[in-house]
Design a protein around this motif. Sequence first.
Motif, PDB file in Angstrom:
ATOM      1  N   LEU A 124       0.825  -1.209   0.000  1.00 27.51           N
ATOM      2  CA  LEU A 124       0.000   0.000   0.000  1.00 27.51           C
ATOM      3  C   LEU A 124       0.860   1.262   0.000  1.00 27.51           C
ATOM      4  O   LEU A 124       0.476   2.287  -0.571  1.00 27.51           O
TER       5      LEU A 124
ATOM      6  N   ASN B   7       0.408   4.197  -2.636  1.00 23.96           N
ATOM      7  CA  ASN B   7       0.311   5.607  -2.258  1.00 23.96           C
ATOM      8  C   ASN B   7       1.347   6.445  -2.981  1.00 23.96           C
ATOM      9  O   ASN B   7       1.059   7.543  -3.437  1.00 23.96           O
TER      10      ASN B   7
ATOM     11  N   CYS C 289       0.097   7.096  -6.393  1.00 21.30           N
ATOM     12  CA  CYS C 289      -1.129   7.885  -6.524  1.00 21.30           C
ATOM     13  C   CYS C 289      -0.971   9.296  -5.984  1.00 21.30           C
ATOM     14  O   CYS C 289      -1.847  10.132  -6.168  1.00 21.30           O
ATOM     15  N   GLN C 290       0.135   9.546  -5.280  1.00 23.88           N
ATOM     16  CA  GLN C 290       0.299  10.818  -4.594  1.00 23.88           C
ATOM     17  C   GLN C 290       0.653  11.958  -5.542  1.00 23.88           C
ATOM     18  O   GLN C 290      -0.022  12.968  -5.590  1.00 23.88           O
TER      19      GLN C 290
ATOM     20  N   SER D 207      -7.852   5.841  -4.933  1.00 22.01           N
ATOM     21  CA  SER D 207      -6.830   6.822  -4.563  1.00 22.01           C
ATOM     22  C   SER D 207      -6.428   7.693  -5.731  1.00 22.01           C
ATOM     23  O   SER D 207      -5.547   8.524  -5.603  1.00 22.01           O
ATOM     24  N   GLY D 208      -7.026   7.458  -6.888  1.00 28.03           N
ATOM     25  CA  GLY D 208      -6.749   8.358  -7.995  1.00 28.03           C
ATOM     26  C   GLY D 208      -6.144   7.724  -9.221  1.00 28.03           C
ATOM     27  O   GLY D 208      -5.864   8.424 -10.192  1.00 28.03           O
ATOM     28  N   ALA D 209      -5.939   6.413  -9.193  1.00 25.71           N
ATOM     29  CA  ALA D 209      -5.406   5.783 -10.405  1.00 25.71           C
ATOM     30  C   ALA D 209      -6.505   5.732 -11.462  1.00 25.71           C
ATOM     31  O   ALA D 209      -7.677   5.557 -11.142  1.00 25.71           O
TER      32      ALA D 209
ATOM     33  N   CYS E  52      -6.439  12.913  -4.345  1.00 26.71           N
ATOM     34  CA  CYS E  52      -6.013  11.605  -3.834  1.00 26.71           C
ATOM     35  C   CYS E  52      -4.935  11.613  -2.762  1.00 26.71           C
ATOM     36  O   CYS E  52      -4.947  10.776  -1.881  1.00 26.71           O
ATOM     37  N   GLY E  53      -3.998  12.527  -2.831  1.00 28.32           N
ATOM     38  CA  GLY E  53      -2.880  12.537  -1.905  1.00 28.32           C
ATOM     39  C   GLY E  53      -3.308  12.361  -0.460  1.00 28.32           C
ATOM     40  O   GLY E  53      -2.869  11.446   0.227  1.00 28.32           O
TER      41      GLY E  53
ATOM     42  N   ALA F 209      -4.986   9.032   0.303  1.00 27.19           N
ATOM     43  CA  ALA F 209      -4.026   7.950   0.295  1.00 27.19           C
ATOM     44  C   ALA F 209      -3.154   7.979   1.537  1.00 27.19           C
ATOM     45  O   ALA F 209      -2.908   6.956   2.169  1.00 27.19           O
ATOM     46  N   GLN F 210      -2.742   9.180   1.904  1.00 27.16           N
ATOM     47  CA  GLN F 210      -1.853   9.325   3.056  1.00 27.16           C
ATOM     48  C   GLN F 210      -2.541   8.836   4.332  1.00 27.16           C
ATOM     49  O   GLN F 210      -1.978   8.087   5.108  1.00 27.16           O
TER      50      GLN F 210
ATOM     51  N   LYS G 153      -4.841   6.736   4.793  1.00 31.19           N
ATOM     52  CA  LYS G 153      -5.076   5.303   4.914  1.00 31.19           C
ATOM     53  C   LYS G 153      -3.791   4.488   4.824  1.00 31.19           C
ATOM     54  O   LYS G 153      -3.794   3.308   5.094  1.00 31.19           O
ATOM     55  N   GLY G 154      -2.723   5.160   4.429  1.00 35.70           N
ATOM     56  CA  GLY G 154      -1.485   4.436   4.201  1.00 35.70           C
ATOM     57  C   GLY G 154      -0.971   3.720   5.431  1.00 35.70           C
ATOM     58  O   GLY G 154      -0.425   2.628   5.352  1.00 35.70           O
TER      59      GLY G 154
END
Lengths: 656, 158
Positions: free
Chosen positions: A647, A651, A654-655, B60-62, B144-145, B148-149, B151-152
């Motif tokens: 993950l 991330n 996707c960041q 997450s943005g893909a 998304c950043g 994603a962060q 939940k990372g």
Amino acid sequence: MKIGVFVCHCGSNIEATVDTAAVAEAARSYPDVAFATDVMYACSEPGQDAIIDTVRGKGLDGVVVASCSPRMHEPTFRRAVERAGLNRYMLEMANIREHVSWIGKNREANTNKAAELVRLAVEKLRQDRALFPKSFEVTKRVLVIGGGVAGIQAALDCAEGGLDVVLVEKSSTIGGKMAKLDKTFPTVDCSSCILGPKMVDVSQNDKISLYAYSEIEEIGGYVGNFEVKIRKKAAYVDWSLCTGCGLCMEKCPSKKSHDAFNEGVGQTTAINIPFPQAIPKKAVIDPKFCRQFIKGKCGVCAKVCPSGAIRYDMEDEIVTEKVGAIVAATGYDLFDYTKYGEYGGGRYPDVITSLQYERLLSASGPTGGHIKRPSDGKEPKNIVFIQCVGSRDKSVDRPYCTGFCCMYTAKQAILTKDHLPESQSYVFYMDIRAPGKLYDEFTRRAMEEYGARYVRGRVSMIYPKKKEGGDVLVVRGVDTLLGQQVEVEADLVVLAVGAEAAKGSPQLAEKLRISYDKYGFFMESHVKLRPVETNTAGVYLAGSCQGPKDIPSSVGQGSAAASKVLGLFSKDKLESDPQISQVDIKRCVGCGKCIATCPFGAIKSVDFRGEPKAEVIETVCQGCGICTSTCPQGAIQLSHFTDNQILAEVNALCQS
Amino acid sequence: MPILAGKELRIVGFLCNWCSYGGADTAGVGRFTQPTDLRIIRVPCSGRIDPLFIVKTLLSGADGVLVSGCHPRDCHYTSGNLLARRRLEALKRFLPIIGVEPGRFEYTWVSASEGQRWQQVVQRFTEQVHALGPSPANAIFGACGETAQDKGGSSVAI
């Protein structure tokens, strides 16, 4: 955490289409990156030294190398960081060569992608933990699958090195294709004179246990500790009693059995020993032709056998052997020549394959070494050889060059002139490929000294023609050097058939857990640098199962595989890969889903304070991580590929 | 590839180490040109891929996710790819429910020797994702950043 990033130029391989300095610059802004630079060749000695010096000088905790595929150099860089005093698993690689610089020319897009891949590696590395291998005992025995010349060489070399060898051969004798050859190129040595003694060595070596007429049923375990189930096929003869006297063959009334050893040019008895020099020299009954099996009455062999070895009620037997390494040497099969309808193979008896011709030439063959054409037993005068049948031909899905057909055709042309001085050989060819030692000289001899007429061009069709004194086959082709059609009246046509992967290769590859290419040949670990290793630890390749090979290459590779096995066994204990699953006992609810899905049976249920919990058997776990994605609780995690690590990579991508 | 001349989209590939990652390497060694949108995450086996990774990646943005493993019956771990197939088939049907077009997700089999096939897979999938355009999940979940962060850190609690 302090991370160092090294972006490799790989000469111009990467630098030409990726701005490595800009990638290093971008990397400096990533979290925990304490140092980033670009280097000319990271894998070279100065490159590795630079990594080691920087780790020590800057007190780094982990290293990212952005260069080639980790499948290529991960072990190299792991060793380097280990030399620098870090744990070998504190290394990540970003593949910016195979996956970036080599697949696109847009420098801007490539630089951007490379920087993202470095970011991915950095984020993964931030989640990495030191892992430590455990050592385990090795069974110092080796299994060799296939008793052709490559397998024989591997078995003999391993035995010479002091190892116990289990040699499994599917037919009733070892020797493989080479035993069927009359002579060998480029020396025109007698094949059985050079192979025979080696076969005897195998049978007399007390370190080699030979399982002839046996096949691999199942392979379990892992490097150092494989468990192999071998199916000993029912020979209907008790081999411990059979002396190989051959009396049964003399008396057997069923004399029309398919003669596999003679490639079907002759016929043999239902109970037979393939050839007089067979090792082991034991009889086998072919139930498809045996009257006792077909009609239920005969029993002649049982009556005449002086040692009472015949057992009509015999059944297959499964034996288990424990070995530490495996050499696959299963060889090749010949292309099915009947696929070329225009050549009439299978329809016209006088169109035969080169291996069948080899049996006609051989003194131990069905004609005693006299060249007689199958249709009427007459001596042929004009003999046409057609090359590249099932080789270099996309239309039959065999676009590769088999590599040895040019040579054996030249050899057969030479032998033909020796046998029949009055004869004339014609060879239809595409190119002559003779790149071995003394090979080109040999084909020239066939043309110049022995007068074989080489015609450059393909044959379009073959048809029979009635003629006085025996029918002939008209071979119609084109001579592309003269630019005109040619027709040759041939008494015998020999098709130089190409090699293809042995039947059942994909199935065996699945049992061995190794890869095979689209033609069924087994894949080596690296075409150039690891030619006898596979991607499965402890499994090695020898001979034509990897791709068509002539005898010298097969023998060379057999020895190479043996040396790899001896190298593997030079240590008393092997280190296990620590990238295996671990159970978080607090999270585990003992549902057993991981136990059910593990393909290796590497997880067992244990009682922990009265509750069932999963436990990983460390030496059996192969590190696939199927359990990790199965566990509903996230309680079992594959080290180095944990959920958090993957993950983190997601991330990272996707960041930005 | 004129369709890809413009901006890159974000495509994430999960590849098994033994077949498809090797196939992607073979494609590179053979210099089989591919679009640059795809970023590859290496996993030991396609059976290691939790379907929730794919959901998470898409949310997450893909703009697309590609999974590739060994051909059926050719798995380095005997049956991991078959298990993956079962899971990914189920996932495919589930994607519309979370508002993701099924075309943004694809799974394939590519062996280590099939460099050319890998090139075709990447080209086709990239074109397919470009035809769909940027993912609407980007609009819903923002840049998304942050998502994603946040939940990372946790495990698979997506």
